[in-house]
Design a protein around this motif. Structure first.
Motif, PDB file in Angstrom:
ATOM      1  N   ALA A 141      20.090 -14.381 -12.783  1.00 45.26           N
ATOM      2  CA  ALA A 141      18.613 -13.776 -14.016  1.00 45.26           C
ATOM      3  C   ALA A 141      18.480 -14.017 -15.313  1.00 45.26           C
ATOM      4  O   ALA A 141      17.799 -14.077 -16.016  1.00 45.26           O
ATOM      5  CB  ALA A 141      19.925 -11.913 -13.930  1.00 45.26           C
ATOM      6  N   ALA A 142      19.846 -14.392 -15.435  1.00 53.09           N
ATOM      7  CA  ALA A 142      20.075 -15.317 -16.815  1.00 53.09           C
ATOM      8  C   ALA A 142      19.019 -16.245 -16.729  1.00 53.09           C
ATOM      9  O   ALA A 142      18.395 -16.228 -18.040  1.00 53.09           O
ATOM     10  CB  ALA A 142      21.584 -15.920 -17.335  1.00 53.09           C
ATOM     11  N   GLU A 143      18.909 -17.260 -15.926  1.00 48.06           N
ATOM     12  CA  GLU A 143      18.002 -18.231 -16.019  1.00 48.06           C
ATOM     13  C   GLU A 143      16.242 -17.733 -16.323  1.00 48.06           C
ATOM     14  O   GLU A 143      16.068 -17.994 -16.883  1.00 48.06           O
ATOM     15  CB  GLU A 143      17.796 -19.457 -14.711  1.00 48.06           C
ATOM     16  CG  GLU A 143      16.880 -19.720 -14.514  1.00 48.06           C
ATOM     17  CD  GLU A 143      17.595 -21.559 -15.927  1.00 48.06           C
ATOM     18  OE1 GLU A 143      16.934 -22.063 -16.418  1.00 48.06           O
ATOM     19  OE2 GLU A 143      18.899 -21.248 -16.434  1.00 48.06           O
ATOM     20  N   ILE A 144      16.143 -16.840 -15.249  1.00 48.25           N
ATOM     21  CA  ILE A 144      14.985 -15.887 -15.742  1.00 48.25           C
ATOM     22  C   ILE A 144      14.744 -15.462 -17.170  1.00 48.25           C
ATOM     23  O   ILE A 144      13.321 -15.600 -17.229  1.00 48.25           O
ATOM     24  CB  ILE A 144      15.108 -14.590 -14.251  1.00 48.25           C
ATOM     25  CG1 ILE A 144      14.694 -15.019 -13.079  1.00 48.25           C
ATOM     26  CG2 ILE A 144      13.589 -14.193 -14.735  1.00 48.25           C
ATOM     27  CD1 ILE A 144      14.881 -14.420 -12.122  1.00 48.25           C
ATOM     28  N   GLU A 190      26.220 -12.057  -5.603  1.00 45.58           N
ATOM     29  CA  GLU A 190      26.423 -11.226  -7.615  1.00 45.58           C
ATOM     30  C   GLU A 190      26.560 -12.295  -8.099  1.00 45.58           C
ATOM     31  O   GLU A 190      25.855 -11.737  -8.779  1.00 45.58           O
ATOM     32  CB  GLU A 190      28.263 -10.636  -6.870  1.00 45.58           C
ATOM     33  CG  GLU A 190      27.560  -9.003  -6.089  1.00 45.58           C
ATOM     34  CD  GLU A 190      28.599  -7.754  -6.278  1.00 45.58           C
ATOM     35  OE1 GLU A 190      29.715  -8.574  -6.737  1.00 45.58           O
ATOM     36  OE2 GLU A 190      27.711  -6.738  -6.493  1.00 45.58           O
ATOM     37  N   LYS A 191      27.588 -13.000  -7.228  1.00 44.53           N
ATOM     38  CA  LYS A 191      27.614 -13.826  -9.067  1.00 44.53           C
ATOM     39  C   LYS A 191      26.402 -15.073  -8.961  1.00 44.53           C
ATOM     40  O   LYS A 191      25.333 -15.133 -10.560  1.00 44.53           O
ATOM     41  CB  LYS A 191      29.023 -15.007  -8.675  1.00 44.53           C
ATOM     42  CG  LYS A 191      28.891 -16.169 -10.054  1.00 44.53           C
ATOM     43  CD  LYS A 191      29.271 -15.198 -10.850  1.00 44.53           C
ATOM     44  CE  LYS A 191      29.241 -16.441 -12.060  1.00 44.53           C
ATOM     45  NZ  LYS A 191      30.290 -15.704 -13.240  1.00 44.53           N
ATOM     46  N   SER A 192      25.463 -15.469  -7.879  1.00 46.56           N
ATOM     47  CA  SER A 192      24.394 -15.910  -7.813  1.00 46.56           C
ATOM     48  C   SER A 192      22.762 -15.166  -8.780  1.00 46.56           C
ATOM     49  O   SER A 192      22.559 -15.397  -9.671  1.00 46.56           O
ATOM     50  CB  SER A 192      23.748 -15.984  -6.306  1.00 46.56           C
ATOM     51  OG  SER A 192      24.571 -17.274  -5.513  1.00 46.56           O
ATOM     52  N   ARG A 217      11.300 -14.987  -6.897  1.00 44.04           N
ATOM     53  CA  ARG A 217      11.004 -14.625  -5.823  1.00 44.04           C
ATOM     54  C   ARG A 217      12.833 -14.153  -4.738  1.00 44.04           C
ATOM     55  O   ARG A 217      13.057 -13.713  -3.836  1.00 44.04           O
ATOM     56  CB  ARG A 217      10.105 -15.061  -5.211  1.00 44.04           C
ATOM     57  CG  ARG A 217      10.115 -14.870  -3.535  1.00 44.04           C
ATOM     58  CD  ARG A 217       9.045 -15.525  -3.133  1.00 44.04           C
ATOM     59  NE  ARG A 217      10.286 -17.241  -3.120  1.00 44.04           N
ATOM     60  CZ  ARG A 217      10.977 -17.486  -2.200  1.00 44.04           C
ATOM     61  NH1 ARG A 217      11.154 -16.849  -1.284  1.00 44.04           N
ATOM     62  NH2 ARG A 217      11.255 -18.587  -1.940  1.00 44.04           N
ATOM     63  N   GLN A 218      13.418 -15.634  -4.927  1.00 46.84           N
ATOM     64  CA  GLN A 218      14.529 -15.674  -4.821  1.00 46.84           C
ATOM     65  C   GLN A 218      15.695 -14.458  -4.995  1.00 46.84           C
ATOM     66  O   GLN A 218      16.170 -14.330  -4.542  1.00 46.84           O
ATOM     67  CB  GLN A 218      15.035 -17.293  -4.979  1.00 46.84           C
ATOM     68  CG  GLN A 218      14.594 -18.323  -3.879  1.00 46.84           C
ATOM     69  CD  GLN A 218      14.454 -19.445  -4.131  1.00 46.84           C
ATOM     70  OE1 GLN A 218      15.595 -19.432  -4.552  1.00 46.84           O
ATOM     71  NE2 GLN A 218      13.926 -21.120  -4.599  1.00 46.84           N
ATOM     72  N   VAL A 231      19.531 -24.258  -7.743  1.00 51.02           N
ATOM     73  CA  VAL A 231      18.337 -23.711  -7.013  1.00 51.02           C
ATOM     74  C   VAL A 231      17.527 -23.227  -8.079  1.00 51.02           C
ATOM     75  O   VAL A 231      17.773 -23.110  -9.024  1.00 51.02           O
ATOM     76  CB  VAL A 231      18.622 -21.820  -6.169  1.00 51.02           C
ATOM     77  CG1 VAL A 231      17.102 -21.273  -5.829  1.00 51.02           C
ATOM     78  CG2 VAL A 231      19.774 -22.288  -5.096  1.00 51.02           C
ATOM     79  N   MET A 232      16.428 -24.309  -7.853  1.00 49.79           N
ATOM     80  CA  MET A 232      15.272 -24.499  -9.463  1.00 49.79           C
ATOM     81  C   MET A 232      16.179 -24.772 -10.974  1.00 49.79           C
ATOM     82  O   MET A 232      16.393 -23.316 -11.597  1.00 49.79           O
ATOM     83  CB  MET A 232      14.794 -22.813  -9.768  1.00 49.79           C
ATOM     84  CG  MET A 232      14.385 -22.453  -8.195  1.00 49.79           C
ATOM     85  SD  MET A 232      12.687 -23.923  -7.979  1.00 49.79           S
ATOM     86  CE  MET A 232      11.327 -23.385  -8.903  1.00 49.79           C
ATOM     87  N   SER A 233      17.379 -25.206 -10.556  1.00 53.53           N
ATOM     88  CA  SER A 233      17.548 -26.158 -11.684  1.00 53.53           C
ATOM     89  C   SER A 233      18.987 -24.909 -12.412  1.00 53.53           C
ATOM     90  O   SER A 233      19.502 -24.858 -13.182  1.00 53.53           O
ATOM     91  CB  SER A 233      16.445 -26.069 -13.051  1.00 53.53           C
ATOM     92  OG  SER A 233      17.254 -25.167 -13.706  1.00 53.53           O
ATOM     93  N   VAL A 234      19.080 -24.283 -11.328  1.00 50.45           N
ATOM     94  CA  VAL A 234      20.618 -22.955 -11.456  1.00 50.45           C
ATOM     95  C   VAL A 234      21.556 -23.752 -10.921  1.00 50.45           C
ATOM     96  O   VAL A 234      21.635 -23.638  -9.402  1.00 50.45           O
ATOM     97  CB  VAL A 234      20.074 -21.341 -11.250  1.00 50.45           C
ATOM     98  CG1 VAL A 234      21.286 -20.473 -11.585  1.00 50.45           C
ATOM     99  CG2 VAL A 234      19.517 -21.160 -12.069  1.00 50.45           C
TER     100      VAL A 234
END
Length: 226
Positions: free
Chosen positions: A158-161, A151-153, A39-40, A98-101
């Protein structure tokens, strides 16, 4: 049949049941984390699209004005005008979770708070196109920094997802089914052993009753003969 070698004992059954509860709870938590990250992430992607369009339009306008300024001014005059900048920008980078990121947060401040203190030259010998180019670059600076941050976020999220998705799939399709299969296997083995034990006990009981019956018959015959 269980995929992994397990000991069909009640202690092992209890351990696997506890492990299954933990795996099921972890699976739910990871799914919730994945959904919230998605979602984020989608919100950031939409913001990234808007920011990129704004920044590209600003840079295009600045380049156009620079080309016009270069066409209307001598190279020496242009070089002298841009030689000593009046303004300085200080960038501070931090992080927020943000959610461990850990995503980056950029904050900037200028040496002077005056927004008009961006021109390093007098206006007598320069083109107005140069003023417009510098103003365009100054205006898009906040959006440019925010674009870099977003963009970095997006890359980090994306890697964490992807990592979270793999964990969810591993739990859902490998760990939890294997635990359930092992629990089913141990339960069947224990039930089978219990039935076998009952059958043996019943046979032992029948043998004892049969021996007692023969013993009574033998004792009764002995009393009759005497």
């Amino acid at each position: 049949m269980a995929k992994t070698q397990v000991n069909p004992t009640r202690m092992e059954l209890t351990r696997l049941k506890k492990k299954l509860v933990t795996a099921t709870r972890g699976h739910k938590l990871l799914k919730d984390k994945r959904d919230e990250l998605m979602r984020q992430f989608l919100e950031l992607v939409r913001e990234n699209k808007t920011l990129r369009e704004t920044v590209e339009a600003g840079i295009a306008a600045a380049n156009k004005n620079f080309v016009l300024a270069r066409a209307g001014m001598d190279d020496e005059v242009l070089n002298v005008a841009m030689m000593a900048p009046m303004q300085e920008v200080y960038l501070e980078a931090s992080e927020r979770n943000v959610m461990s990121v850990e995503i980056p947060v950029f904050e900037y401040k200028t040496r002077s708070g005056d927004e008009n203190n961006i021109y390093s030259y007098g206006f007598a010998f320069t083109s107005s196109d140069l003023d417009g180019a510098i103003k365009s670059l100054s205006d898009i600076l906040p959006d440019l920094l925010r674009l870099a941050e977003v963009e970095k976020s997006c890359q980090l999220m994306a890697a964490e997802i992807e990592k979270t998705r793999r964990r969810v799939n591993a739990l859902e399709h490998v760990v939890i089914p294997e635990l359930r299969e092992n629990i089913k296997y141990i339960t069947m083995k224990l039930d089978e052993n219990e039935r076998s034990t009952q059958i043996r006990l019943m046979k032992v009981k029948d043998m004892m009753l049969e021996e007692a019956h023969h013993y009574k018959e033998h004792t009764g015959q002995a009393y009759t003969q005497s």
